[in-house]
Design a protein around this motif. Structure first.
Motif, mmCIF file in Angstrom:
data_model
loop_
_atom_site.group_PDB
_atom_site.id
_atom_site.type_symbol
_atom_site.label_atom_id
_atom_site.label_comp_id
_atom_site.label_asym_id
_atom_site.label_seq_id
_atom_site.Cartn_x
_atom_site.Cartn_y
_atom_site.Cartn_z
ATOM 1 N N GLY A 1 -4.500 16.369 0.548
ATOM 2 C CA GLY A 1 -3.263 16.472 1.307
ATOM 3 C C GLY A 1 -3.397 16.186 2.783
ATOM 4 O O GLY A 1 -2.389 16.171 3.501
ATOM 5 N N VAL A 2 -4.605 15.921 3.281
ATOM 6 C CA VAL A 2 -4.833 15.627 4.701
ATOM 7 C C VAL A 2 -5.439 14.232 4.787
ATOM 8 O O VAL A 2 -6.530 13.986 4.253
ATOM 9 C CB VAL A 2 -5.771 16.661 5.357
ATOM 10 N N LYS A 3 -4.764 13.313 5.482
ATOM 11 C CA LYS A 3 -5.156 11.918 5.453
ATOM 12 C C LYS A 3 -6.229 11.591 6.488
ATOM 13 O O LYS A 3 -6.293 12.186 7.563
ATOM 14 C CB LYS A 3 -3.932 11.024 5.651
ATOM 15 N N ASP A 4 -7.070 10.610 6.137
ATOM 16 C CA ASP A 4 -8.118 10.081 7.003
ATOM 17 C C ASP A 4 -7.660 8.699 7.458
ATOM 18 O O ASP A 4 -7.602 7.761 6.662
ATOM 19 C CB ASP A 4 -9.430 9.990 6.218
ATOM 20 N N PHE A 5 -7.337 8.556 8.740
ATOM 21 C CA PHE A 5 -6.691 7.333 9.192
ATOM 22 C C PHE A 5 -7.663 6.184 9.425
ATOM 23 O O PHE A 5 -7.240 5.024 9.509
ATOM 24 C CB PHE A 5 -5.801 7.625 10.394
ATOM 25 N N GLY A 6 -8.953 6.464 9.504
ATOM 26 C CA GLY A 6 -9.927 5.393 9.440
ATOM 27 C C GLY A 6 -9.901 4.738 8.068
ATOM 28 O O GLY A 6 -9.935 3.502 7.942
ATOM 29 N N LYS A 7 -9.825 5.553 7.029
ATOM 30 C CA LYS A 7 -9.727 5.040 5.663
ATOM 31 C C LYS A 7 -8.406 4.292 5.459
ATOM 32 O O LYS A 7 -8.385 3.235 4.813
ATOM 33 C CB LYS A 7 -9.857 6.179 4.658
ATOM 34 N N VAL A 8 -7.336 4.823 6.001
ATOM 35 C CA VAL A 8 -6.037 4.162 5.848
ATOM 36 C C VAL A 8 -6.074 2.770 6.477
ATOM 37 O O VAL A 8 -5.594 1.792 5.893
ATOM 38 C CB VAL A 8 -4.914 5.015 6.460
ATOM 39 N N LEU B 1 0.837 -1.197 0.000
ATOM 40 C CA LEU B 1 0.000 0.000 0.000
ATOM 41 C C LEU B 1 0.872 1.248 0.000
ATOM 42 O O LEU B 1 1.776 1.383 0.824
ATOM 43 C CB LEU B 1 -0.909 0.016 1.234
ATOM 44 N N LYS B 2 0.578 2.148 -0.951
ATOM 45 C CA LYS B 2 1.222 3.459 -0.994
ATOM 46 C C LYS B 2 0.140 4.524 -0.827
ATOM 47 O O LYS B 2 -0.826 4.554 -1.594
ATOM 48 C CB LYS B 2 1.954 3.658 -2.312
ATOM 49 N N ILE B 3 0.296 5.357 0.168
ATOM 50 C CA ILE B 3 -0.600 6.490 0.379
ATOM 51 C C ILE B 3 0.085 7.718 -0.205
ATOM 52 O O ILE B 3 1.150 8.136 0.266
ATOM 53 C CB ILE B 3 -0.920 6.696 1.865
ATOM 54 N N CYS B 4 -0.523 8.284 -1.224
ATOM 55 C CA CYS B 4 0.124 9.366 -1.966
ATOM 56 C C CYS B 4 -0.478 10.717 -1.588
ATOM 57 O O CYS B 4 -1.558 10.811 -1.004
ATOM 58 C CB CYS B 4 -0.020 9.115 -3.461
ATOM 59 N N GLY B 5 0.247 11.769 -1.942
ATOM 60 C CA GLY B 5 -0.215 13.120 -1.674
ATOM 61 C C GLY B 5 -0.044 13.544 -0.232
ATOM 62 O O GLY B 5 -0.810 14.360 0.282
ATOM 63 N N VAL B 6 0.975 13.017 0.436
ATOM 64 C CA VAL B 6 1.244 13.388 1.830
ATOM 65 C C VAL B 6 1.868 14.779 1.864
ATOM 66 O O VAL B 6 2.851 15.047 1.167
ATOM 67 C CB VAL B 6 2.171 12.359 2.499
ATOM 68 N N THR B 7 1.301 15.651 2.680
ATOM 69 C CA THR B 7 1.814 17.018 2.791
ATOM 70 C C THR B 7 2.200 17.395 4.211
ATOM 71 O O THR B 7 2.857 18.427 4.414
ATOM 72 C CB THR B 7 0.765 18.038 2.304
ATOM 73 N N LEU B 8 1.798 16.579 5.196
ATOM 74 C CA LEU B 8 1.989 16.924 6.605
ATOM 75 C C LEU B 8 2.919 15.940 7.298
ATOM 76 O O LEU B 8 2.769 14.718 7.151
ATOM 77 C CB LEU B 8 0.638 16.936 7.334
ATOM 78 N N ALA B 9 3.852 16.473 8.074
ATOM 79 C CA ALA B 9 4.785 15.617 8.804
ATOM 80 C C ALA B 9 4.047 14.674 9.746
ATOM 81 O O ALA B 9 4.396 13.487 9.854
ATOM 82 C CB ALA B 9 5.787 16.474 9.575
ATOM 83 N N ASP B 10 3.030 15.158 10.446
ATOM 84 C CA ASP B 10 2.290 14.302 11.375
ATOM 85 C C ASP B 10 1.627 13.136 10.650
ATOM 86 O O ASP B 10 1.610 12.005 11.162
ATOM 87 C CB ASP B 10 1.236 15.114 12.126
ATOM 88 N N ASP B 11 1.064 13.400 9.481
ATOM 89 C CA ASP B 11 0.459 12.319 8.703
ATOM 90 C C ASP B 11 1.508 11.291 8.300
ATOM 91 O O ASP B 11 1.264 10.075 8.354
ATOM 92 C CB ASP B 11 -0.217 12.873 7.452
ATOM 93 N N ALA B 12 2.673 11.754 7.880
ATOM 94 C CA ALA B 12 3.742 10.839 7.491
ATOM 95 C C ALA B 12 4.161 9.954 8.653
ATOM 96 O O ALA B 12 4.370 8.741 8.491
ATOM 97 C CB ALA B 12 4.934 11.632 6.964
ATOM 98 N N ASP C 1 -1.941 2.330 -5.119
ATOM 99 C CA ASP C 1 -1.516 3.716 -4.912
ATOM 100 C C ASP C 1 -2.770 4.561 -4.734
ATOM 101 O O ASP C 1 -3.599 4.647 -5.645
ATOM 102 C CB ASP C 1 -0.707 4.192 -6.116
ATOM 103 N N ILE C 2 -2.914 5.184 -3.573
ATOM 104 C CA ILE C 2 -4.177 5.847 -3.234
ATOM 105 C C ILE C 2 -3.911 7.242 -2.686
ATOM 106 O O ILE C 2 -3.109 7.412 -1.761
ATOM 107 C CB ILE C 2 -4.952 5.011 -2.196
ATOM 108 N N ALA C 3 -4.600 8.225 -3.251
ATOM 109 C CA ALA C 3 -4.507 9.604 -2.764
ATOM 110 C C ALA C 3 -5.867 10.050 -2.240
ATOM 111 O O ALA C 3 -6.116 10.061 -1.045
ATOM 112 C CB ALA C 3 -4.007 10.531 -3.872
ATOM 113 N N SER C 4 -6.783 10.378 -3.147
ATOM 114 C CA SER C 4 -8.078 10.914 -2.712
ATOM 115 C C SER C 4 -8.870 9.917 -1.876
ATOM 116 O O SER C 4 -9.643 10.317 -0.999
ATOM 117 C CB SER C 4 -8.901 11.356 -3.928
#
Length: 217
Positions: A201-208, A14-25, A191-194
């Motif tokens: 650019g802001v991830k939803d960790f329930g979805k992840v 799994l690749k989560i794309c479009g990461v913009t925030l350090a906390d999300d990473a 590979d998943i972004a939206s």
């Protein structure tokens, strides 16, 4: 996570794309997501400016760091790789096979993205001699991140006809259809972004978490 392990056909990574925030990473790393993508195309709504990408260096060896570039001067991805920001380069624009060769000759692993409308769009995949091919929806001028799906039947046929070429499946994958995508296509990675976001650019960790489960993790 090495590029070779990420691209292995033995499991679907799994690749989560479009990461913009350090906390999300950091949270993606803690959850055991194999790879994250940082988009260095200035026109993307998930753009990460290189001067804001220092957090990627802190994640070396903990998660595969993929840099996404669209028709960029190749000096930029080469520099970010050389300076320890990235492990793998994803060319997502109109780059040529020569562009891939130039990076690979510098010792940089490369994924080439192709927009897929029909089987003819896949005929040039082998010309790139990339380490992996990413199949995404055809979106002229947008270059991914549209949330549109591709024909999974075409993708599965491509996987079956190119068993030695790692295939990453993108385009419109969400927690609702990720398991079906894995079953239908058997890609080396999703590979998943939206489909993993609250907003661009802001991830939803329930979805992840649901996407990890869909990949069998």
């Amino acid at each position: 996570m090495s590029p070779e392990r990420f691209l292995s056909p033995d499991t679907t990574s799994l690749k989560i794309c479009g990461v913009t925030l350090a906390d999300d990473a950091m949270r993606l790393t803690a959850l055991g997501v194999e790879a994250l993508g940082a988009n260095f195309w200035p026109h993307s709504k998930r753009y990460l400016a290189p001067e804001r990408a220092a957090f990627l260096r802190e994640l070396e060896g903990r998660i595969l760091r993929v840099g996404v570039f669209v028709n960029a001067d190749l000096k930029l991805p080469a520099r970010l790789f050389r300076e320890g920001y990235l492990d793998l380069i994803q060319l997502h624009g109109d780059e040529t096979p020569d562009d891939v060769v130039r990076l690979k000759e510098a010792g940089i692993p490369v994924i080439k993205a192709l927009g897929v409308r029909a089987l003819a769009d896949l005929e040039r995949a082998s010309d790139f001699q990339a380490d992996g091919i990413l199949l995404d929806a055809h979106a002229p001028g947008v270059y991914g991140g549209t949330g549109e799906t591709i024909d999974w039947t075409l993708a599965r046929r491509f996987v079956e006809e190119n068993p030695a070429l790692p295939v990453i499946l993108a385009g419109g994958i969400t927690p609702d259809n990720a398991a079906a995508a894995v079953s239908a296509v058997r890609p080396a990675a999703l590979d998943i972004a939206s489909g993993a976001e609250e907003s661009p650019g802001v991830k939803d960790f329930g979805k992840v978490a649901a996407l990890l489960a869909a990949c069998g993790q």
